[in-house]
Design an enzyme around this catalytic site. Structure first.
Site, PDB file in Angstrom:
ATOM      1  N   ASP A  34      44.534   8.347  66.493  1.00 57.37           N
ATOM      2  CA  ASP A  34      43.348   9.091  66.894  1.00 57.37           C
ATOM      3  C   ASP A  34      42.321   8.160  67.528  1.00 57.37           C
ATOM      4  O   ASP A  34      42.326   6.945  67.306  1.00 57.37           O
ATOM      5  CB  ASP A  34      42.714   9.784  65.690  1.00 57.37           C
ATOM      6  CG  ASP A  34      43.452  11.044  65.267  1.00 57.37           C
ATOM      7  OD1 ASP A  34      44.389  11.435  65.978  1.00 57.37           O
ATOM      8  OD2 ASP A  34      43.082  11.634  64.238  1.00 57.37           O
ATOM      9  N   LYS A  55      41.300  12.845  70.199  1.00 53.26           N
ATOM     10  CA  LYS A  55      40.586  14.046  70.610  1.00 53.26           C
ATOM     11  C   LYS A  55      39.135  13.864  70.211  1.00 53.26           C
ATOM     12  O   LYS A  55      38.820  13.628  69.053  1.00 53.26           O
ATOM     13  CB  LYS A  55      41.155  15.294  69.920  1.00 53.26           C
ATOM     14  CG  LYS A  55      42.581  15.622  70.325  1.00 53.26           C
ATOM     15  CD  LYS A  55      43.082  16.819  69.540  1.00 53.26           C
ATOM     16  CE  LYS A  55      44.507  17.170  69.942  1.00 53.26           C
ATOM     17  NZ  LYS A  55      44.597  17.637  71.323  1.00 53.26           N
ATOM     18  N   MET A 168      33.217  17.876  62.292  1.00 58.53           N
ATOM     19  CA  MET A 168      33.196  18.109  63.744  1.00 58.53           C
ATOM     20  C   MET A 168      32.073  19.070  64.122  1.00 58.53           C
ATOM     21  O   MET A 168      32.269  20.045  64.848  1.00 58.53           O
ATOM     22  CB  MET A 168      34.551  18.658  64.211  1.00 58.53           C
ATOM     23  CG  MET A 168      35.699  17.689  63.997  1.00 58.53           C
ATOM     24  SD  MET A 168      37.312  18.394  64.383  1.00 58.53           S
ATOM     25  CE  MET A 168      37.621  19.396  62.920  1.00 58.53           C
TER      26      MET A 168
END
Length: 253
Positions: A34, A55, A168
């Site tokens: 990641d 991401k 997030m």
């Protein structure tokens, strides 16, 4: 045919990895990692080919279907393939899609859990998520919605919880505050933002639900959690006391 390990990288600090995770990194042929995995963690795999497949919200990201294909192709060429995911692979990651893609290709998969960011942040704060007398329930939420997914009533899930942890979410702080207050949470409900939990660059920003958007604008762009609940009242009081003392010193000078 090789084997793929979905490995949790933990909240950030390399020494918070599990022993199994560190061992796998030390013998991996290739590591798909990641974007937010710390460089000290990646340094545990000096022999491996490192492939960034991160991401990041609002930034250029690797398409999930492409990651799936990469994992399948790598397992057909290498004995040990590590998919290194921030926190714990099974919480707010795309682990299930990767597991399904590998299963369809007949490739063996093993999941190696990691410390989720919520636990890393709570440890850094020295505050239990389930403090006796204040919090008997914790909800982990994300308002993030992937491409093609239907919006979900994330705020409704928070209504009855004593403590709410949002992943997030820092870029959506204003919508988060409005959404939670719309469920009946008061603007004065204590909250805290924890950025880069467990790392040297860690920042802790105590605030209230009503002031959450202003506090989020002080973040530096690192991974951050929004944590809301009465268990953070002491943090808020300490921050207010420190600001008052600083104001007095400035006035005296």
């Amino acid at each position: 045919m090789g084997k793929v390990y979905l490995v949790g990288a933990g909240p950030g600090a390399a020494d918070l990895l599990t022993v199994r995770a560190a061992r796998l990194l030390g013998r991996a042929d290739v590591v798909f990692h990641d974007a937010l995995v710390d460089r000290e963690v990646l340094a545990l795999a000096p022999q491996a080919r490192l492939v960034a497949v991160g991401k990041r919200c609002g930034q250029l990201s690797t398409v999930q279907q492409f990651i799936n294909r990469q994992l399948v192709d790598a397992a057909r060429r290498h004995a040990c393939v590590v998919r290194l995911k921030g926190g714990d692979p099974m919480l707010f990651g795309r682990a299930q899609e990767e597991i399904a893609a590998l299963a369809r290709a007949g490739i063996e998969v093993e999941v190696v859990p990691g410390i989720s960011a919520a636990f890393g942040a709570s440890s850094a704060l020295g505050l239990s998520l389930t403090r006796r007398g204040l919090s008997r329930s914790v909800v982990f939420l994300t308002p993030a919605v992937g491409s093609g997914e239907r919006p979900h009533a994330w705020a409704d899930a928070a209504r009855g919880a004593d403590t709410v942890v949002l992943y997030m979410a820092s870029r959506q702080a204003e919508a988060i505050a409005q959404g939670l207050m719309a469920t009946g949470m008061p603007p004065g409900r204590p909250a805290v933002l924890v950025e880069n939990a467990s790392l040297a660059a860690q920042r802790v920003l105590p605030t209230t639900l009503g002031s959450l958007p202003e506090a989020a604008r002080e973040l530096g762009g690192g991974p951050a959690l929004i944590m809301v609940g009465e268990i953070y009242a002491d943090l808020l009081e300490q921050a207010a006391g420190g600001l008052e003392a600083q104001t007095r010193r400035t006035a005296a000078a």
